[in-house]
Design a protein around this motif. Structure first.
Motif, PDB file in Angstrom:
ATOM      1  N   SER A  28      15.307  23.651  23.434  1.00 28.23           N
ATOM      2  CA  SER A  28      15.139  22.236  23.783  1.00 28.23           C
ATOM      3  C   SER A  28      16.313  21.765  24.624  1.00 28.23           C
ATOM      4  O   SER A  28      17.451  22.160  24.407  1.00 28.23           O
ATOM      5  N   ILE A  29      16.024  20.916  25.584  1.00 25.80           N
ATOM      6  CA  ILE A  29      17.064  20.379  26.455  1.00 25.80           C
ATOM      7  C   ILE A  29      17.348  18.937  26.045  1.00 25.80           C
ATOM      8  O   ILE A  29      16.439  18.146  25.823  1.00 25.80           O
ATOM      9  N   VAL A  30      18.633  18.627  25.936  1.00 22.02           N
ATOM     10  CA  VAL A  30      19.080  17.293  25.538  1.00 22.02           C
ATOM     11  C   VAL A  30      19.864  16.694  26.690  1.00 22.02           C
ATOM     12  O   VAL A  30      20.635  17.380  27.359  1.00 22.02           O
ATOM     13  N   ILE A  31      19.668  15.417  26.933  1.00 25.33           N
ATOM     14  CA  ILE A  31      20.428  14.724  27.966  1.00 25.33           C
ATOM     15  C   ILE A  31      21.583  13.991  27.285  1.00 25.33           C
ATOM     16  O   ILE A  31      21.366  13.126  26.443  1.00 25.33           O
ATOM     17  N   ASP A  33      24.607  11.481  27.701  1.00 24.98           N
ATOM     18  CA  ASP A  33      25.017  10.409  28.600  1.00 24.98           C
ATOM     19  C   ASP A  33      26.498  10.118  28.380  1.00 24.98           C
ATOM     20  O   ASP A  33      26.911   9.687  27.313  1.00 24.98           O
ATOM     21  N   GLU A  38      25.301  11.967  33.502  1.00 25.44           N
ATOM     22  CA  GLU A  38      24.369  12.543  32.546  1.00 25.44           C
ATOM     23  C   GLU A  38      24.358  14.056  32.689  1.00 25.44           C
ATOM     24  O   GLU A  38      24.344  14.582  33.795  1.00 25.44           O
ATOM     25  N   ILE A  39      24.370  14.749  31.549  1.00 28.31           N
ATOM     26  CA  ILE A  39      24.385  16.205  31.531  1.00 28.31           C
ATOM     27  C   ILE A  39      23.160  16.683  30.761  1.00 28.31           C
ATOM     28  O   ILE A  39      22.857  16.175  29.691  1.00 28.31           O
ATOM     29  N   GLU A  40      22.456  17.679  31.307  1.00 27.49           N
ATOM     30  CA  GLU A  40      21.346  18.298  30.594  1.00 27.49           C
ATOM     31  C   GLU A  40      21.858  19.591  29.975  1.00 27.49           C
ATOM     32  O   GLU A  40      22.280  20.506  30.674  1.00 27.49           O
ATOM     33  N   ILE A  41      21.830  19.670  28.645  1.00 23.79           N
ATOM     34  CA  ILE A  41      22.362  20.808  27.912  1.00 23.79           C
ATOM     35  C   ILE A  41      21.334  21.239  26.871  1.00 23.79           C
ATOM     36  O   ILE A  41      20.590  20.409  26.347  1.00 23.79           O
ATOM     37  N   ASN A  42      21.311  22.537  26.565  1.00 22.01           N
ATOM     38  CA  ASN A  42      20.460  23.016  25.477  1.00 22.01           C
ATOM     39  C   ASN A  42      20.954  22.453  24.151  1.00 22.01           C
ATOM     40  O   ASN A  42      22.150  22.284  23.940  1.00 22.01           O
TER      41      ASN A  42
END
Length: 74
Positions: A28-31, A33, A38-42
């Motif tokens: 799952s990818i989590v944003i 803030d 904003e960073i998209e990380i697993n």
């Protein structure tokens, strides 16, 4: 080898196994803030990094607490 050493090795290997399972099973990818960025990380990486940061903060505060307590006793 004492029981404490065996327990420490077992605990360390259990934590490594849990961290591996968090990384491999979680896609799952989590944003995240960060105010203007904003960073998209697993999700697994977020969980592991928060666990490690919390552990380091706890160890640092424990060392600080015991060093202050040792100075008061002298």
């Amino acid at each position: 080898m004492s029981w404490f050493s065996l327990l420490l090795i077992f605990l360390f290997s259990f934590v490594l196994l849990a961290l591996y399972l968090l990384l491999s099973l979680n896609n799952s990818i989590v944003i995240v803030d960060l105010l203007f960025y904003e960073i998209e990380i697993n999700l697994g990486i977020v969980l592991i990094s928060s666990f490690l940061i919390g552990s380091f903060i706890t160890v640092f505060l424990e060392i600080l607490h015991f060093s202050v307590k040792k100075r008061k006793n002298k």
